[in-house]
Scaffold this motif. Structure first.
Motif, PDB file in Angstrom:
ATOM      1  N   PRO A   1      75.854  16.945  12.029  1.00  0.00           N
ATOM      2  CA  PRO A   1      74.567  17.153  11.335  1.00  0.00           C
ATOM      3  C   PRO A   1      73.364  16.835  12.233  1.00  0.00           C
ATOM      4  CG  PRO A   1      75.604  15.127  10.582  1.00  0.00           C
ATOM      5  CD  PRO A   1      76.584  15.802  11.499  1.00  0.00           C
ATOM      6  N   LYS A   2      73.600  16.233  13.401  1.00  0.00           N
ATOM      7  CA  LYS A   2      72.519  15.848  14.307  1.00  0.00           C
ATOM      8  C   LYS A   2      72.027  17.003  15.175  1.00  0.00           C
ATOM      9  CE  LYS A   2      74.207  11.143  14.843  1.00  0.00           C
ATOM     10  NZ  LYS A   2      74.699  10.165  15.823  1.00  0.00           N
ATOM     11  N   PHE A   3      72.843  18.044  15.329  1.00  0.00           N
ATOM     12  CA  PHE A   3      72.526  19.122  16.265  1.00  0.00           C
ATOM     13  C   PHE A   3      72.520  20.488  15.583  1.00  0.00           C
ATOM     14  CE2 PHE A   3      74.674  15.753  18.638  1.00  0.00           C
ATOM     15  CZ  PHE A   3      73.711  15.458  19.581  1.00  0.00           C
ATOM     16  N   ALA A   4      71.703  21.374  16.130  1.00  0.00           N
ATOM     17  CA  ALA A   4      71.676  22.772  15.691  1.00  0.00           C
ATOM     18  C   ALA A   4      71.833  23.634  16.936  1.00  0.00           C
ATOM     19  CB  ALA A   4      70.375  23.088  14.974  1.00  0.00           C
ATOM     20  N   PRO A   5      73.069  23.949  17.317  1.00  0.00           N
ATOM     21  CA  PRO A   5      73.264  24.794  18.497  1.00  0.00           C
ATOM     22  C   PRO A   5      72.855  26.234  18.178  1.00  0.00           C
ATOM     23  CG  PRO A   5      75.375  24.288  17.498  1.00  0.00           C
ATOM     24  CD  PRO A   5      74.331  23.524  16.735  1.00  0.00           C
ATOM     25  N   LEU A   6      71.814  26.692  18.833  1.00  0.00           N
ATOM     26  CA  LEU A   6      71.284  28.025  18.553  1.00  0.00           C
ATOM     27  C   LEU A   6      71.810  29.079  19.511  1.00  0.00           C
ATOM     28  CD1 LEU A   6      67.559  27.102  17.805  1.00  0.00           C
ATOM     29  CD2 LEU A   6      69.478  27.295  16.211  1.00  0.00           C
ATOM     30  N   TYR A   7      72.050  28.676  20.766  1.00  0.00           N
ATOM     31  CA  TYR A   7      72.454  29.639  21.788  1.00  0.00           C
ATOM     32  C   TYR A   7      73.488  29.034  22.717  1.00  0.00           C
ATOM     33  CZ  TYR A   7      68.409  32.169  20.184  1.00  0.00           C
ATOM     34  OH  TYR A   7      67.528  32.838  19.395  1.00  0.00           O
ATOM     35  N   VAL A   8      74.243  29.936  23.355  1.00  0.00           N
ATOM     36  CA  VAL A   8      75.192  29.593  24.411  1.00  0.00           C
ATOM     37  C   VAL A   8      74.837  30.480  25.596  1.00  0.00           C
ATOM     38  CG1 VAL A   8      77.611  29.583  25.104  1.00  0.00           C
ATOM     39  CG2 VAL A   8      77.002  29.073  22.736  1.00  0.00           C
ATOM     40  N   LEU A   9      74.723  29.879  26.780  1.00  0.00           N
ATOM     41  CA  LEU A   9      74.423  30.668  27.969  1.00  0.00           C
ATOM     42  C   LEU A   9      75.718  31.115  28.631  1.00  0.00           C
ATOM     43  CD1 LEU A   9      71.506  28.682  29.639  1.00  0.00           C
ATOM     44  CD2 LEU A   9      71.407  30.519  27.952  1.00  0.00           C
TER      45      LEU A   9
ATOM     46  N   GLU B   1      78.448  36.903  31.255  1.00  0.00           N
ATOM     47  CA  GLU B   1      79.311  38.073  31.074  1.00  0.00           C
ATOM     48  C   GLU B   1      78.618  39.112  30.195  1.00  0.00           C
ATOM     49  OE1 GLU B   1      81.866  38.285  32.848  1.00  0.00           O
ATOM     50  OE2 GLU B   1      82.159  36.185  33.397  1.00  0.00           O
ATOM     51  N   PRO B   2      78.439  40.334  30.697  1.00  0.00           N
ATOM     52  CA  PRO B   2      77.716  41.343  29.913  1.00  0.00           C
ATOM     53  C   PRO B   2      78.403  41.708  28.597  1.00  0.00           C
ATOM     54  CG  PRO B   2      78.546  42.278  31.965  1.00  0.00           C
ATOM     55  CD  PRO B   2      78.843  40.816  32.001  1.00  0.00           C
ATOM     56  N   TRP B   3      79.715  41.611  28.530  1.00  0.00           N
ATOM     57  CA  TRP B   3      80.419  41.975  27.291  1.00  0.00           C
ATOM     58  C   TRP B   3      80.309  40.876  26.239  1.00  0.00           C
ATOM     59  CZ3 TRP B   3      82.684  41.895  32.107  1.00  0.00           C
ATOM     60  CH2 TRP B   3      83.391  40.750  32.437  1.00  0.00           C
ATOM     61  N   HIS B   4      79.796  39.696  26.615  1.00  0.00           N
ATOM     62  CA  HIS B   4      79.568  38.625  25.642  1.00  0.00           C
ATOM     63  C   HIS B   4      78.137  38.609  25.109  1.00  0.00           C
ATOM     64  CE1 HIS B   4      82.942  35.927  27.500  1.00  0.00           C
ATOM     65  NE2 HIS B   4      83.429  36.884  26.762  1.00  0.00           N
ATOM     66  N   HIS B   5      77.229  39.259  25.819  1.00  0.00           N
ATOM     67  CA  HIS B   5      75.808  39.159  25.496  1.00  0.00           C
ATOM     68  C   HIS B   5      75.526  39.559  24.054  1.00  0.00           C
ATOM     69  CE1 HIS B   5      71.418  40.177  25.985  1.00  0.00           C
ATOM     70  NE2 HIS B   5      71.486  38.953  26.474  1.00  0.00           N
ATOM     71  N   ARG B   6      74.813  38.680  23.365  1.00  0.00           N
ATOM     72  CA  ARG B   6      74.404  38.838  21.966  1.00  0.00           C
ATOM     73  C   ARG B   6      75.572  38.855  20.965  1.00  0.00           C
ATOM     74  NH1 ARG B   6      68.774  40.130  20.912  1.00  0.00           N
ATOM     75  NH2 ARG B   6      67.716  40.226  22.888  1.00  0.00           N
ATOM     76  N   THR B   7      76.716  38.331  21.390  1.00  0.00           N
ATOM     77  CA  THR B   7      77.791  38.074  20.438  1.00  0.00           C
ATOM     78  C   THR B   7      77.637  36.615  19.991  1.00  0.00           C
ATOM     79  OG1 THR B   7      79.367  37.440  22.173  1.00  0.00           O
ATOM     80  CG2 THR B   7      79.348  39.770  21.494  1.00  0.00           C
ATOM     81  N   TYR B   8      78.520  36.136  19.130  1.00  0.00           N
ATOM     82  CA  TYR B   8      78.362  34.803  18.563  1.00  0.00           C
ATOM     83  C   TYR B   8      79.609  33.956  18.722  1.00  0.00           C
ATOM     84  CZ  TYR B   8      74.098  36.409  16.331  1.00  0.00           C
ATOM     85  OH  TYR B   8      72.833  36.890  16.110  1.00  0.00           O
ATOM     86  N   MET B   9      79.391  32.663  18.919  1.00  0.00           N
ATOM     87  CA  MET B   9      80.439  31.638  18.875  1.00  0.00           C
ATOM     88  C   MET B   9      79.936  30.551  17.945  1.00  0.00           C
ATOM     89  SD  MET B   9      81.842  31.068  22.794  1.00  0.00           S
ATOM     90  CE  MET B   9      81.902  29.324  22.572  1.00  0.00           C
ATOM     91  N   PHE B  10      80.655  30.266  16.886  1.00  0.00           N
ATOM     92  CA  PHE B  10      80.258  29.237  15.916  1.00  0.00           C
ATOM     93  C   PHE B  10      78.818  29.434  15.444  1.00  0.00           C
ATOM     94  CE2 PHE B  10      83.696  26.977  18.155  1.00  0.00           C
ATOM     95  CZ  PHE B  10      84.460  26.614  17.073  1.00  0.00           C
ATOM     96  N   GLY B  11      78.390  30.644  15.312  1.00  0.00           N
ATOM     97  CA  GLY B  11      77.045  30.921  14.817  1.00  0.00           C
ATOM     98  C   GLY B  11      75.954  30.872  15.871  1.00  0.00           C
ATOM     99  N   ALA B  12      76.296  30.500  17.099  1.00  0.00           N
ATOM    100  CA  ALA B  12      75.321  30.452  18.193  1.00  0.00           C
ATOM    101  C   ALA B  12      75.439  31.741  19.009  1.00  0.00           C
ATOM    102  CB  ALA B  12      75.577  29.246  19.081  1.00  0.00           C
TER     103      ALA B  12
END
Length: 117
Positions: A38-46, A49-60
């Motif tokens: 509850p302490k963190f809100a992960p918004l993005y993952v850097l 890989e072009p095939w990963h771009h704008r996909t999601y992991m755990f909502g990030a």
């Protein structure tokens, strides 16, 4: 007698907006921890890989490192967590000064280390 849960939520601090770096197994485990805390809100993952771009992991959403400063500005990101020393070194060389001006901390977590709020 305790307060109802919906009232307790008013007094909880807002989760800290963060970015995780990488999609390897250790980064995946970090993102899972951040998502469930509850302490963190992960918004993005850097990830580069072009095939990963704008996909999601755990909502990030996965984004390129070149988008980092814009994401920090737009979403008031306060911490960026790296689990690989190579990722940390690369980001520190390119973005350390700009991140410090934006009051955003780049953090390298050691093996088995979890983020502190």
């Amino acid at each position: 007698m305790g307060l109802p849960d919906f009232i307790k939520q008013w007094f909880r601090p807002a989760p800290l907006p963060v970015i995780a770096v990488g999609t390897d197994i250790v980064s995946y485990q970090l993102l899972e921890y951040l998502t469930n805390s509850p302490k963190f809100a992960p918004l993005y993952v850097l990830n580069e890989e072009p095939w990963h771009h704008r996909t999601y992991m755990f909502g990030a959403q996965l984004r390129y490192a070149s988008e980092l400063l814009a994401l920090v500005d737009k979403h008031q990101i306060k911490k960026i967590y790296c689990v690989a020393a190579e990722d940390y070194t690369r980001l520190e060389c390119e973005y350390a000064r700009a991140l410090s001006v934006k009051d955003c901390e780049l953090c390298l977590l050691g093996k088995g280390e979890l983020p502190q709020s």
